[in-house]
Design an enzyme around this catalytic site. Structure first.
Site, PDB file in Angstrom:
ATOM      1  N   HIS A 111      -5.842  -5.805 -10.153  1.00 48.94           N
ATOM      2  CA  HIS A 111      -5.510  -7.202 -10.478  1.00 48.94           C
ATOM      3  C   HIS A 111      -4.056  -7.567 -10.174  1.00 48.94           C
ATOM      4  O   HIS A 111      -3.590  -8.653 -10.529  1.00 48.94           O
ATOM      5  CB  HIS A 111      -5.814  -7.432 -11.971  1.00 48.94           C
ATOM      6  CG  HIS A 111      -6.243  -8.818 -12.286  1.00 48.94           C
ATOM      7  ND1 HIS A 111      -5.599  -9.601 -13.210  1.00 48.94           N
ATOM      8  CD2 HIS A 111      -7.250  -9.569 -11.787  1.00 48.94           C
ATOM      9  CE1 HIS A 111      -6.202 -10.779 -13.265  1.00 48.94           C
ATOM     10  NE2 HIS A 111      -7.199 -10.786 -12.414  1.00 48.94           N
ATOM     11  N   LYS A 113      -0.587  -8.726  -8.286  1.00 47.67           N
ATOM     12  CA  LYS A 113      -0.232  -9.763  -7.305  1.00 47.67           C
ATOM     13  C   LYS A 113       1.230  -9.549  -6.949  1.00 47.67           C
ATOM     14  O   LYS A 113       2.102 -10.304  -7.375  1.00 47.67           O
ATOM     15  CB  LYS A 113      -0.398 -11.174  -7.894  1.00 47.67           C
ATOM     16  CG  LYS A 113      -1.813 -11.586  -8.210  1.00 47.67           C
ATOM     17  CD  LYS A 113      -2.087 -11.516  -9.677  1.00 47.67           C
ATOM     18  CE  LYS A 113      -3.521 -11.993  -9.926  1.00 47.67           C
ATOM     19  NZ  LYS A 113      -4.024 -11.572 -11.216  1.00 47.67           N
ATOM     20  N   ASP A 118      10.455  -4.116   2.703  1.00 53.78           N
ATOM     21  CA  ASP A 118      11.546  -3.246   3.183  1.00 53.78           C
ATOM     22  C   ASP A 118      12.195  -2.395   2.091  1.00 53.78           C
ATOM     23  O   ASP A 118      13.427  -2.340   1.991  1.00 53.78           O
ATOM     24  CB  ASP A 118      12.623  -4.093   3.896  1.00 53.78           C
ATOM     25  CG  ASP A 118      12.145  -4.603   5.247  1.00 53.78           C
ATOM     26  OD1 ASP A 118      11.157  -4.052   5.779  1.00 53.78           O
ATOM     27  OD2 ASP A 118      12.755  -5.559   5.767  1.00 53.78           O
TER      28      ASP A 118
END
Ligand SMILES: [Zn+2]
Length: 199
Positions: A111, A113, A118
């Site tokens: 779940h 996000k 880099d």
């Protein structure tokens, strides 16, 4: 922030093709401003983007990731398999452009996000893979993290927040978890012929 006031000005933005213009939007809750800040951050990626995203279908962010890959940025995606398998989704299209993808085989949801750009050790790893022995000049390491899936719905009226930060402790923590998941999740999708038309 994304909230119910974010789209008051959206028709103005759709009429305006000049990308820099929305940044001057006077709506303090403007969703387009927030989306543009994510795009600007992706645009600065030079080596690698590791993204863990429950689901993803934002056309604008797909374009930003596509452009990043076109300039040689390596993209790894961890997502929910059920979401990636849908024909024509942004994740499928990115896989067809060369992104690597893995997901969990579990009833629990992946779940997260977040997106790491880099991170120092990953950059060194990639430089070594590419045969460069000298340490790269760094680099805009950062993370984009929050409650919103990168979807039309996530940016389109939901109450959500996204933080972009160069905080090194947070970058390292998320990279370590991404690396751990990448090793643990063995399911990986390959591009299929039918999907190439969406790329
Ligand atoms: Zn606006």
């Amino acid at each position: 922030m994304f909230n119910e006031n974010g789209y008051e000005c959206i028709f103005q933005h759709h009429k305006n093709v000049n990308k820099s213009a929305p940044l001057k939007c006077k709506n303090v809750n403007c969703s387009q401003n927030s989306i543009n800040r994510i795009i600007e951050t992706i645009d600065k990626a030079q080596y690698c983007i590791d993204m863990a995203m429950f689901t993803f279908n934002s056309t604008e962010l797909f374009e930003a990731l596509k452009q990043a890959m076109a300039r040689g940025v390596q993209l790894r995606i961890i997502c929910e398999n059920s979401r990636a398998f849908k024909a024509g989704t942004s994740i499928w299209m990115l896989i067809n452009l060369g992104a690597m993808m893995r997901g969990p085989k579990s009833l629990s949801l992946m779940h997260h996000k977040f997106c790491i750009i880099d991170e120092e050790l990953r950059v060194e790893e990639i430089c070594l893979e590419r045969g460069r022995r000298t340490k790269p000049n760094l680099c805009n390491s950062c993370i984009i993290n929050g409650s919103a899936n990168w979807t039309i719905r996530g940016f389109g009226g939901n109450w959500e927040n996204i933080v972009i930060t160069t905080n090194n402790v947070m970058i390292k923590e998320l990279q370590a978890e991404f690396n751990r998941m990448w090793k643990a999740f063995t399911i990986s999708l390959e591009p299929v012929e039918d999907m190439k038309m969406f790329a």
